[in-house]
Design a protein around this motif. Structure first.
Motif, mmCIF file in Angstrom:
data_model
loop_
_atom_site.group_PDB
_atom_site.id
_atom_site.type_symbol
_atom_site.label_atom_id
_atom_site.label_comp_id
_atom_site.label_asym_id
_atom_site.label_seq_id
_atom_site.Cartn_x
_atom_site.Cartn_y
_atom_site.Cartn_z
ATOM 1 N N ARG A 83 32.913 64.468 102.911
ATOM 2 C CA ARG A 83 31.632 65.177 103.013
ATOM 3 C C ARG A 83 31.863 66.584 103.554
ATOM 4 N NH1 ARG A 83 27.348 61.351 102.802
ATOM 5 N NH2 ARG A 83 28.211 59.265 102.750
ATOM 6 N N ILE A 84 30.997 67.489 103.103
ATOM 7 C CA ILE A 84 31.051 68.867 103.584
ATOM 8 C C ILE A 84 29.618 69.339 103.818
ATOM 9 C CG2 ILE A 84 31.680 71.263 103.038
ATOM 10 C CD1 ILE A 84 33.977 70.213 101.340
ATOM 11 N N ALA A 85 29.394 70.015 104.934
ATOM 12 C CA ALA A 85 28.118 70.664 105.224
ATOM 13 C C ALA A 85 28.347 72.171 105.138
ATOM 14 C CB ALA A 85 27.610 70.279 106.604
ATOM 15 N N VAL A 86 27.434 72.847 104.463
ATOM 16 C CA VAL A 86 27.564 74.267 104.167
ATOM 17 C C VAL A 86 26.284 74.983 104.569
ATOM 18 C CG1 VAL A 86 27.822 75.929 102.274
ATOM 19 C CG2 VAL A 86 29.073 73.779 102.200
ATOM 20 N N ARG A 87 26.438 76.201 105.065
ATOM 21 C CA ARG A 87 25.281 77.081 105.210
ATOM 22 C C ARG A 87 25.504 78.225 104.238
ATOM 23 N NH1 ARG A 87 24.837 81.354 108.788
ATOM 24 N NH2 ARG A 87 26.813 82.219 109.445
ATOM 25 N N PHE A 88 24.425 78.801 103.756
ATOM 26 C CA PHE A 88 24.562 79.850 102.755
ATOM 27 C C PHE A 88 23.392 80.812 102.832
ATOM 28 C CE2 PHE A 88 22.308 76.377 100.691
ATOM 29 C CZ PHE A 88 21.235 77.022 100.085
ATOM 30 N N ALA A 89 23.589 81.952 102.197
ATOM 31 C CA ALA A 89 22.513 82.914 101.965
ATOM 32 C C ALA A 89 22.797 83.557 100.622
ATOM 33 C CB ALA A 89 22.465 83.962 103.068
ATOM 34 N N TYR A 90 21.718 83.860 99.922
ATOM 35 C CA TYR A 90 21.880 84.611 98.686
ATOM 36 C C TYR A 90 20.747 85.610 98.544
ATOM 37 C CZ TYR A 90 18.797 81.039 96.459
ATOM 38 O OH TYR A 90 17.777 80.186 96.126
ATOM 39 N N GLU A 91 21.040 86.688 97.823
ATOM 40 C CA GLU A 91 20.067 87.732 97.569
ATOM 41 C C GLU A 91 19.789 87.798 96.076
ATOM 42 O OE1 GLU A 91 21.147 90.622 101.354
ATOM 43 O OE2 GLU A 91 21.717 91.296 99.342
ATOM 44 N N TRP A 92 18.538 88.119 95.761
ATOM 45 C CA TRP A 92 18.108 88.185 94.364
ATOM 46 C C TRP A 92 16.776 88.920 94.302
ATOM 47 C CZ3 TRP A 92 13.530 85.384 93.148
ATOM 48 C CH2 TRP A 92 13.066 84.541 94.170
ATOM 49 N N HIS A 93 16.369 89.291 93.108
ATOM 50 C CA HIS A 93 15.032 89.849 92.959
ATOM 51 C C HIS A 93 14.306 89.126 91.836
ATOM 52 C CE1 HIS A 93 15.666 92.263 89.281
ATOM 53 N NE2 HIS A 93 16.863 92.531 89.781
ATOM 54 N N ASP A 94 12.995 89.144 91.940
ATOM 55 C CA ASP A 94 12.174 88.484 90.926
ATOM 56 C C ASP A 94 11.835 89.479 89.809
ATOM 57 O OD1 ASP A 94 10.014 90.053 91.894
ATOM 58 O OD2 ASP A 94 9.291 88.421 93.169
ATOM 59 N N ALA A 95 11.069 89.024 88.830
ATOM 60 C CA ALA A 95 10.721 89.848 87.673
ATOM 61 C C ALA A 95 9.897 91.071 88.055
ATOM 62 C CB ALA A 95 9.974 89.005 86.641
ATOM 63 N N ASP A 96 9.228 91.021 89.201
ATOM 64 C CA ASP A 96 8.431 92.158 89.673
ATOM 65 C C ASP A 96 9.252 93.155 90.488
ATOM 66 O OD1 ASP A 96 6.091 91.141 88.499
ATOM 67 O OD2 ASP A 96 5.697 89.886 90.276
ATOM 68 N N GLY A 97 10.538 92.866 90.713
ATOM 69 C CA GLY A 97 11.403 93.767 91.471
ATOM 70 C C GLY A 97 11.428 93.513 92.969
ATOM 71 N N GLN A 98 10.725 92.469 93.435
ATOM 72 C CA GLN A 98 10.750 92.125 94.869
ATOM 73 C C GLN A 98 12.088 91.469 95.193
ATOM 74 O OE1 GLN A 98 8.624 92.374 97.783
ATOM 75 N NE2 GLN A 98 10.610 91.738 98.578
#
Length: 157
Positions: A83-98
């Protein structure tokens, strides 16, 4: 088709497995990412429940169509033999540019064939201004985060 490193995980092989998962997800190739999971893998992703590679590919295809310019960093939190526990973050934008930064935790469990059979993910989204983005690397090619790019801990996230 399982890919090393395999359980039981040592600290070094668990870190390697986490980076391999990060690389697969940053490729934004649903078929590639789905190969890490058993044919009957069970997921909980936020409030969505998915079963099997086919559903995983459909889910990831829709996710990456919606979450544009996606860039992810994963970091190991803990591990056991299978088993592995992971923390993560990701960045992205939506179709409106937010722009958004999504923070989460995952719990992974592997089967005797060394594939992930269970994935539980809890994720929260925070709206950010484009100027607040921290994940800057080229999307061309594999989309892999460069080794010299800061980790989540280095970024204070």
């Amino acid at each position: 088709m399982s890919r090393p490193p395999f359980p039981p995980f040592s600290p070094a092989t668990a870190v390697q497995k986490v980076r391999m998962a990060e690389d697969a997800w940053n490729s934004r190739d649903p078929a590639r990412a789905a190969l890490a999971y058993t044919p009957d893998s069970r997921w909980r992703n936020r409030s969505t429940f998915v079963t099997g590679r086919e559903q995983i590919e459909v889910f990831l295809t829709a996710k990456w169509a919606r979450e544009q310019d996606y860039r992810l960093i994963k970091e190991i939190w803990a591990h056991g033999d299978d088993r592995i526990a992971v923390r993560f973050a990701y960045e992205w934008h939506d179709a409106d540019g937010q722009w958004w930064r999504s923070y989460g935790n995952e719990n992974w469990a592997f089967d005797a064939q060394r594939l992930m059979h269970t994935r539980h993910a809890s994720i929260n989204d925070v709206a950010i201004a484009e100027a607040e983005r921290l994940f800057h690397w080229p999307r061309e090619g594999s989309g892999r985060r460069p080794d010299e790019h800061p980790s989540l801990s280095d970024l204070g996230l």
